[in-house]
Design an enzyme around this catalytic site. Sequence first.
Site, PDB file in Angstrom:
ATOM      1  N   GLU A   1      -9.754  -2.073   5.073  1.00 49.01           N
ATOM      2  CA  GLU A   1     -10.465  -1.838   6.323  1.00 49.01           C
ATOM      3  C   GLU A   1     -11.669  -2.780   6.439  1.00 49.01           C
ATOM      4  O   GLU A   1     -12.110  -3.367   5.446  1.00 49.01           O
ATOM      5  CB  GLU A   1     -10.937  -0.376   6.370  1.00 49.01           C
TER       6      GLU A   1
ATOM      7  N   ASN B   1      -7.817  -3.237  13.991  1.00 42.64           N
ATOM      8  CA  ASN B   1      -9.203  -3.550  13.599  1.00 42.64           C
ATOM      9  C   ASN B   1      -9.266  -4.725  12.627  1.00 42.64           C
ATOM     10  O   ASN B   1     -10.287  -4.962  11.995  1.00 42.64           O
ATOM     11  CB  ASN B   1      -9.881  -2.313  12.990  1.00 42.64           C
TER      12      ASN B   1
ATOM     13  N   HIS C   1      -7.369  -5.033   9.914  1.00 46.50           N
ATOM     14  CA  HIS C   1      -7.069  -4.747   8.507  1.00 46.50           C
ATOM     15  C   HIS C   1      -5.772  -5.422   8.075  1.00 46.50           C
ATOM     16  O   HIS C   1      -4.880  -5.675   8.876  1.00 46.50           O
ATOM     17  CB  HIS C   1      -7.102  -3.243   8.200  1.00 46.50           C
TER      18      HIS C   1
ATOM     19  N   ASP D   1       0.823  -1.211   0.000  1.00 41.49           N
ATOM     20  CA  ASP D   1       0.000   0.000   0.000  1.00 41.49           C
ATOM     21  C   ASP D   1       0.853   1.256   0.000  1.00 41.49           C
ATOM     22  O   ASP D   1       2.070   1.204   0.184  1.00 41.49           O
ATOM     23  CB  ASP D   1      -0.966  -0.003   1.205  1.00 41.49           C
TER      24      ASP D   1
HETATM   25  C1  GLP Z   1      -0.716  -0.052   8.719  1.00 43.15           C
HETATM   26  C2  GLP Z   1      -0.299  -0.630   7.341  1.00 43.15           C
HETATM   27  C3  GLP Z   1      -0.395  -2.103   7.348  1.00 43.15           C
HETATM   28  C4  GLP Z   1       0.254  -2.579   8.627  1.00 43.15           C
HETATM   29  C5  GLP Z   1      -0.665  -2.295   9.783  1.00 43.15           C
HETATM   30  C6  GLP Z   1      -0.070  -2.562  11.143  1.00 43.15           C
HETATM   31  O1  GLP Z   1      -1.696   0.880   8.651  1.00 43.15           O
HETATM   32  N1  GLP Z   1      -0.970  -0.106   6.211  1.00 43.15           N
HETATM   33  O2  GLP Z   1       0.215  -2.647   6.187  1.00 43.15           O
HETATM   34  O3  GLP Z   1       0.497  -3.945   8.568  1.00 43.15           O
HETATM   35  O4  GLP Z   1      -1.188  -0.992   9.670  1.00 43.15           O
HETATM   36  O5  GLP Z   1       0.885  -1.601  11.450  1.00 43.15           O
HETATM   37  P1  GLP Z   1       1.902  -1.733  12.661  1.00 43.15           P
HETATM   38  O6  GLP Z   1       2.863  -2.809  12.298  1.00 43.15           O
HETATM   39  O7  GLP Z   1       2.585  -0.385  12.734  1.00 43.15           O
HETATM   40  O8  GLP Z   1       1.119  -2.046  13.865  1.00 43.15           O
END
Ligand code: GLP
Length: 245
Positions: free
Chosen positions: A143, A136, A138, A67
Site C-alpha cells: 500500500e 491507489n 499498490h 500475496d
Molecule cells: C489486489 C491484489 C493485487 C492486484 C490488484 C488489482 O488487491 N492484491 O495483486 O494486482 O489488487 O486488482 P484487480 O486486477 O482486481 O483490479
Amino acid sequence: MDIITTTSYEALSITAANYIIEKLNNNPSAVLGMATGGTPTKMYEFLIKDRIQNNTSYQNVTTFNLDEYVNLAKNDANSYFSYMNKHLFTHIDITKQNVFIPDGLAENLEDECKRYEQLLQDKGPVDVQILGLGENGHIGFNEPGTPFTSRTHVVELTESTRQANARFFPSLEDVPTHAITMGIASIMNAKEIILLVSGKNKADAFERLLHGKISEDFPASILKNHPCVKIIADRSVLEQSSIIA
Ligand code: GLP
C-alpha cells in the site's frame, strides 16, 4: 518502461499470455511471479487454451504468488490459493512442489514472511513477474507508504483496497483486514516485470504512473527504476486518460 497499448481487454490478455508462452518455450524451467485479482483472469484463460492446443508444459516451471490474505482458509473461495487453483493450476501440468503462495494461516506470520523471502532467494530470481495495479497505486498488497526496501511482510489493508476487493466477497465485513505480500524490493528483484492495466477505474493510477514522480506514496512508481518493465494497457484505460486519448 515499455508501454504496449491494446484495443481491448481480450487483446491485453492474449498479449500477456503470448509473452509468457514465449518465455516458457525458451526456458521450460522459468520462475514465474503470479498475480491475482480481476485483471489477469483472462490471461490465465489463454494460458489454459494454449496448454490444450499446444501442450506447453509447466512441469519444470516454478511459481511464486505475490500475496495472500491473512486468516482465510486455503479452501475459502476467496483465498488466492483457491484463485490460482481455479484459474490456472488445476488446468496445467504444474508440479505441486514448485508452487509457492504465502501461508496466511501460519501460526507465526513473521516467520512465514521470512520463510517466503528465503524461498524467493533460494529458488529465484523470478524470471517474469506479472503485476496488476491497485487504484491507489499498490503492487501486490504494498500500500502507499510502503518502503521501497521492503521484503515479504504482513500488511494492514487500506479501506480503499478492502472496498475495491469487496466485490469478490459476500460483504465488506468479510474482506480480510490483513495480508502477506512480497515486498517492493522482492518484486523489483524479478528479471522482467509485466504490469497489466485494464479498466476505467485504473485511469488515474495509470496517468500518475506515467507522469508522476517516483515516490513511496505511489508504490508502482518504483517500476520506473526497473530495467525491464512492460506495461500492457487496454483502451478502457487510455480513453479515460487525458494524456493519451
Ligand atoms: C489486489 C491484489 C493485487 C492486484 C490488484 C488489482 O488487491 N492484491 O495483486 O494486482 O489488487 O486488482 P484487480 O486486477 O482486481 O483490479
